[in-house]
Design a protein around this motif. Structure first.
Motif, PDB file in Angstrom:
ATOM      1  N   GLU A  72       5.344   2.897   2.083  1.00  0.00           N
ATOM      2  CA  GLU A  72       4.803   1.902   1.379  1.00  0.00           C
ATOM      3  C   GLU A  72       4.959   0.968   1.961  1.00  0.00           C
ATOM      4  O   GLU A  72       5.624   0.991   2.737  1.00  0.00           O
ATOM      5  N   THR A  76       1.324  -1.266  -0.032  1.00  0.00           N
ATOM      6  CA  THR A  76      -0.044  -0.046   0.074  1.00  0.00           C
ATOM      7  C   THR A  76       0.719   1.494   0.038  1.00  0.00           C
ATOM      8  O   THR A  76       1.549   1.063   0.599  1.00  0.00           O
ATOM      9  N   ARG A  91      -2.468  -0.932   6.160  1.00  0.00           N
ATOM     10  CA  ARG A  91      -2.623   0.185   5.541  1.00  0.00           C
ATOM     11  C   ARG A  91      -3.658   1.375   6.248  1.00  0.00           C
ATOM     12  O   ARG A  91      -2.966   2.340   6.227  1.00  0.00           O
TER      13      ARG A  91
END
Length: 370
Positions: free
Chosen positions: A344, A270, A299
């Motif tokens: 990320e 993500t 996330r």
């Protein structure tokens, strides 16, 4: 300072700048005398105060903030100047603008520091007080207990020291966040210097740090100490959450477009921008990416990573000592440098943080080139 003519009360286009000093012309980009006020100042509260001064003879003081990446705080004084009919200008009003960003930031810095310090220091102080009372009481002659308690007290004192140092650092950065840096930093050299500085820590953790600097020099406009702090905070986090014998990868890239700078570097994870600069035409960026192969994050945690003292649940192990301020410091430094920050991550895949900054524009002498 500006002098505004009113025209007719119901004619908004009649509010024009009759006179402005150099500071006002530079700040508001006033190109000519007679410019429309609504094109120069767009703050509704100030425009309303100007109308009250022009047609109601009312003096007012208005506080407002300008948006954008660098938030600035202003105070506007509006005062009636009487009638300018003799010069065909109608009613006149004086507007004085003062930038109070520094004063407001100093005030907020004091308030935040006291609130955060009192909250976060309460636990270690209570722990120290409890152990001191124990050592003065029944553990006075217990050598083994005394040594164990003193070790714990030392760790708590170290924690308080780190917390105060990080809070002071964050306060200083926030205070100067609206002031653009004027220096020049080679991002690739900064990354190498940080890796050398933390080599003892990485050896203790048995974590390998692999650096990929690319071929081109990555020169950016910035404060060297603050850029080093960005890279070090990101690397500290990566080492902290890396398993024993793991690897942390640092890569530096230059001459990137806006889209290339924040493009994905970790397939399957993500991706979320934590700081996004204003898009500018023709600007190239240099980026540093720090990736670990630790537990990663779900996330729902990503949007809150730059909040003060935020910790991801399940990652509060005693071996991972920190103040929870590292990424908050990174965020404010990047804001000052008009850069971007992207995270990320995914559970089991580790995490990658990319910080990117505008590059220095090299200016060639045309006569020399010719």
């Amino acid at each position: 300072m500006l002098i505004i003519s009113g025209g007719e009360p119901d004619d908004i286009a009649g509010r024009r700048v009759v006179m402005a000093n150099k500071a006002a012309r530079d700040l508001l980009r006033i190109q000519r005398q007679g410019a429309l006020l609504v094109q120069v100042i767009r703050e509704p509260g100030v425009l309303e105060a100007v109308d009250e001064a022009l047609f109601g003879g009312v003096s007012r003081t208005t506080d407002y903030a300008t948006g954008g990446q660098r938030d600035r705080r202003w105070r506007a004084w509006t005062r009636p100047l009487g009638d300018g009919e003799g010069k065909g200008q109608g009613a006149l009003a004086l507007v004085i603008l003062r930038d109070e960003t520094d004063a407001r930031r100093t005030e907020m810095m004091r308030v935040d520091f006291l609130a955060n310090a009192s909250h976060e220091l309460r636990t270690p102080l209570a722990s120290l007080s409890g152990f001191i009372e124990t050592l003065k009481g029944h553990a006075r002659d217990d050598v083994a207990a005394r040594d164990r308690f003193l070790d714990i007290m030392s760790a708590q004192a170290d924690r308080m020291g780190r917390l105060v140092a990080d809070l002071l650092s964050l306060s200083r950065i926030e205070l100067n966040e609206h002031i653009p840096p004027s220096g020049r930093v080679d991002l690739d050299r900064a990354a190498s210097d940080v890796v050398d500085a933390v080599s003892v820590l990485t050896q203790e953790k048995q974590v390998d740090v692999v650096v990929d600097q690319g071929e081109a020099r990555a020169s950016i406009s910035g404060d060297r100490d603050e850029i080093l702090q960005v890279v070090q905070n990101l690397l500290d986090n990566a080492v902290k959450y890396s398993p024993k014998g793991g690897t942390v990868e640092i890569s530096v890239r230059s001459d990137l477009s806006f889209d290339e700078a924040w493009a994905s570097r970790m397939p399957g994870a993500t991706r979320l921008p934590l700081v996004t600069p204003d898009r500018a035409v023709g600007v190239l960026y240099a980026a540093v990416t720090v990736r670990d192969h630790g537990p990663g994050m779900a996330r729902e945690h990503l949007p809150r990573l730059t909040e003060r003292f935020y910790r991801v649940e399940g990652q509060k192990s005693g071996e991972r000592q920190g103040t929870g301020l590292g990424l908050a410091i990174v965020k404010h430094i990047i804001n000052r440098h008009q850069g971007g920050l992207v995270v990320e991550s995914a559970p089991g895949l580790g995490a990658a943080f990319t910080a990117w900054f505008p590059m220095v524009i090299e200016r060639r002498d045309v006569r020399t080139a010719a």
